[in-house]
Design a protein around this motif. Sequence first.
Motif, PDB file in Angstrom:
ATOM      1  N   ARG A 100       0.826  -1.212   0.000  1.00 53.14           N
ATOM      2  CA  ARG A 100       0.000   0.000   0.000  1.00 53.14           C
ATOM      3  C   ARG A 100       0.859   1.260   0.000  1.00 53.14           C
ATOM      4  O   ARG A 100       0.538   2.238  -0.691  1.00 53.14           O
ATOM      5  CB  ARG A 100      -0.954  -0.025   1.197  1.00 53.14           C
ATOM      6  CG  ARG A 100      -2.166  -0.920   0.988  1.00 53.14           C
ATOM      7  CD  ARG A 100      -3.200  -0.695   2.081  1.00 53.14           C
ATOM      8  NE  ARG A 100      -2.791  -1.310   3.331  1.00 53.14           N
ATOM      9  CZ  ARG A 100      -3.152  -2.547   3.711  1.00 53.14           C
ATOM     10  NH1 ARG A 100      -3.890  -3.291   2.905  1.00 53.14           N
ATOM     11  NH2 ARG A 100      -2.761  -3.038   4.867  1.00 53.14           N
ATOM     12  N   ALA A 101       1.957   1.253   0.757  1.00 50.98           N
ATOM     13  CA  ALA A 101       2.833   2.426   0.779  1.00 50.98           C
ATOM     14  C   ALA A 101       3.492   2.647  -0.581  1.00 50.98           C
ATOM     15  O   ALA A 101       3.643   3.787  -1.042  1.00 50.98           O
ATOM     16  CB  ALA A 101       3.888   2.259   1.875  1.00 50.98           C
ATOM     17  N   SER A 102       3.885   1.575  -1.254  1.00 49.25           N
ATOM     18  CA  SER A 102       4.499   1.706  -2.573  1.00 49.25           C
ATOM     19  C   SER A 102       3.498   2.233  -3.601  1.00 49.25           C
ATOM     20  O   SER A 102       3.833   3.080  -4.437  1.00 49.25           O
ATOM     21  CB  SER A 102       5.052   0.349  -3.016  1.00 49.25           C
ATOM     22  OG  SER A 102       5.567   0.417  -4.328  1.00 49.25           O
ATOM     23  N   ALA A 103       2.260   1.712  -3.574  1.00 47.04           N
ATOM     24  CA  ALA A 103       1.245   2.199  -4.510  1.00 47.04           C
ATOM     25  C   ALA A 103       0.928   3.671  -4.280  1.00 47.04           C
ATOM     26  O   ALA A 103       0.735   4.440  -5.231  1.00 47.04           O
ATOM     27  CB  ALA A 103      -0.025   1.351  -4.369  1.00 47.04           C
ATOM     28  N   LYS A 104       0.905   4.097  -3.029  1.00 43.57           N
ATOM     29  CA  LYS A 104       0.648   5.509  -2.735  1.00 43.57           C
ATOM     30  C   LYS A 104       1.786   6.391  -3.225  1.00 43.57           C
ATOM     31  O   LYS A 104       1.559   7.482  -3.759  1.00 43.57           O
ATOM     32  CB  LYS A 104       0.442   5.682  -1.233  1.00 43.57           C
ATOM     33  CG  LYS A 104       0.115   7.107  -0.816  1.00 43.57           C
ATOM     34  CD  LYS A 104      -0.105   7.199   0.677  1.00 43.57           C
ATOM     35  CE  LYS A 104      -0.412   8.635   1.100  1.00 43.57           C
ATOM     36  NZ  LYS A 104      -0.609   8.733   2.572  1.00 43.57           N
ATOM     37  N   ALA A 105       3.032   5.949  -3.061  1.00 40.50           N
ATOM     38  CA  ALA A 105       4.176   6.750  -3.510  1.00 40.50           C
ATOM     39  C   ALA A 105       4.234   6.839  -5.031  1.00 40.50           C
ATOM     40  O   ALA A 105       4.678   7.857  -5.581  1.00 40.50           O
ATOM     41  CB  ALA A 105       5.465   6.133  -2.971  1.00 40.50           C
ATOM     42  N   GLN A 106       3.781   5.809  -5.751  1.00 42.46           N
ATOM     43  CA  GLN A 106       3.807   5.807  -7.212  1.00 42.46           C
ATOM     44  C   GLN A 106       2.495   6.287  -7.825  1.00 42.46           C
ATOM     45  O   GLN A 106       2.355   6.268  -9.055  1.00 42.46           O
ATOM     46  CB  GLN A 106       4.114   4.392  -7.723  1.00 42.46           C
ATOM     47  CG  GLN A 106       5.439   3.829  -7.248  1.00 42.46           C
ATOM     48  CD  GLN A 106       5.699   2.441  -7.786  1.00 42.46           C
ATOM     49  OE1 GLN A 106       5.748   2.236  -8.995  1.00 42.46           O
ATOM     50  NE2 GLN A 106       5.860   1.474  -6.884  1.00 42.46           N
ATOM     51  N   HIS A 107       1.543   6.673  -6.993  1.00 44.17           N
ATOM     52  CA  HIS A 107       0.237   7.174  -7.451  1.00 44.17           C
ATOM     53  C   HIS A 107      -0.495   6.112  -8.280  1.00 44.17           C
ATOM     54  O   HIS A 107      -1.071   6.408  -9.330  1.00 44.17           O
ATOM     55  CB  HIS A 107       0.400   8.467  -8.256  1.00 44.17           C
ATOM     56  CG  HIS A 107       1.143   9.541  -7.530  1.00 44.17           C
ATOM     57  ND1 HIS A 107       0.582  10.284  -6.501  1.00 44.17           N
ATOM     58  CD2 HIS A 107       2.427   9.992  -7.673  1.00 44.17           C
ATOM     59  CE1 HIS A 107       1.468  11.154  -6.043  1.00 44.17           C
ATOM     60  NE2 HIS A 107       2.602  10.991  -6.736  1.00 44.17           N
ATOM     61  N   LEU A 108      -0.475   4.885  -7.789  1.00 45.39           N
ATOM     62  CA  LEU A 108      -1.177   3.790  -8.456  1.00 45.39           C
ATOM     63  C   LEU A 108      -2.582   3.652  -7.881  1.00 45.39           C
ATOM     64  O   LEU A 108      -2.800   3.903  -6.693  1.00 45.39           O
ATOM     65  CB  LEU A 108      -0.410   2.480  -8.277  1.00 45.39           C
ATOM     66  CG  LEU A 108       1.013   2.440  -8.847  1.00 45.39           C
ATOM     67  CD1 LEU A 108       1.661   1.094  -8.550  1.00 45.39           C
ATOM     68  CD2 LEU A 108       1.017   2.723 -10.328  1.00 45.39           C
ATOM     69  N   PRO A 109      -3.549   3.257  -8.690  1.00 48.72           N
ATOM     70  CA  PRO A 109      -4.913   3.131  -8.173  1.00 48.72           C
ATOM     71  C   PRO A 109      -5.077   2.007  -7.156  1.00 48.72           C
ATOM     72  O   PRO A 109      -5.951   2.085  -6.286  1.00 48.72           O
ATOM     73  CB  PRO A 109      -5.743   2.845  -9.438  1.00 48.72           C
ATOM     74  CG  PRO A 109      -4.775   2.299 -10.440  1.00 48.72           C
ATOM     75  CD  PRO A 109      -3.469   2.974 -10.139  1.00 48.72           C
TER      76      PRO A 109
END
Length: 300
Positions: A52-61
């Motif tokens: 979840r932290a990686s998706a938030k940093a990369q602006h992934l849905p």
Amino acid sequence: MEFPFDVDALFPERITVLDQHLRPPARRPGTATPARTDLQHQIMTVVDELGRASAKAQHLPSPITSASRMQSNRHVMYVLKDTSARPAVKGAIAGFLKVGYKKLFVLDDREAHNEVEPLCILDFYIHESLQRHGHGRELFQHMLQKERVEPHQLAIDRPSQKLLKFLNKHYSLETTVPQVNNFVIFEGFFAHQHPPARKLPPKRAEGDIKPYSSSDREFLKVAVEPPWPLNRAPRRTTPPAHPPPRSSSLGNSPERGPLRPFVPEQELLRSLRLCPPHPTARLLLATDSGGSPAQRRRTR
């Protein structure tokens, strides 16, 4: 990244390698060992939070890394522990790197399709508070040594601009080979152990293809006679002007025309006149000479 349980006890090493089974690593001698199910549940919690932290940093849905995805794929996850955490905290996680082998169709410098199965960088994340401290290079270098690959042999799945700058800064990877998918490969990707492109079978030489001989061509021209009784009637080249009528009664089959072509009446009479009389008719005419003319006509 901190957690409510003891991260130091869960990951005793600086870098821990997790596979699809998400099994807890070997414990140090003399340490208390919680239940195995509790340790696996804690590992799954760490994996989900890092995704979840990686998706938030990369602006992934949505996250591309989770415990369920790890268990359903043969991926490997390198987890980096933060050893500089405060003593009051039970350890922290600095980041992770997820890799895995995938079958890809990629283009080379000549735009030829190649089927390869390289090691792919699938997800890479370092906590924002710990970036630019060398943690990313340490984690990436450990992965290269563990997997025994070179940086230019990797394929990166949808890399961010930060990751591209990271690879250019530390490994001098700058020139990319354009692709039609989401993966990025760099110059030198095809220089080593990757299998070559799939090639079509070689074409047969022109000399091996022999044309028809003259005898073969003459044989093909000869018309084969159909079997009896089809050979008794000539084939119609054009359909009849009036097709045979069909029966109007329900359930009866349509009337079939004669197999032989229709002979006109005049032609039939002409042929009958030309036919010689039967020997029996000649004998009757010779013996009954006194018969009436009408009888003689009937006999004739």
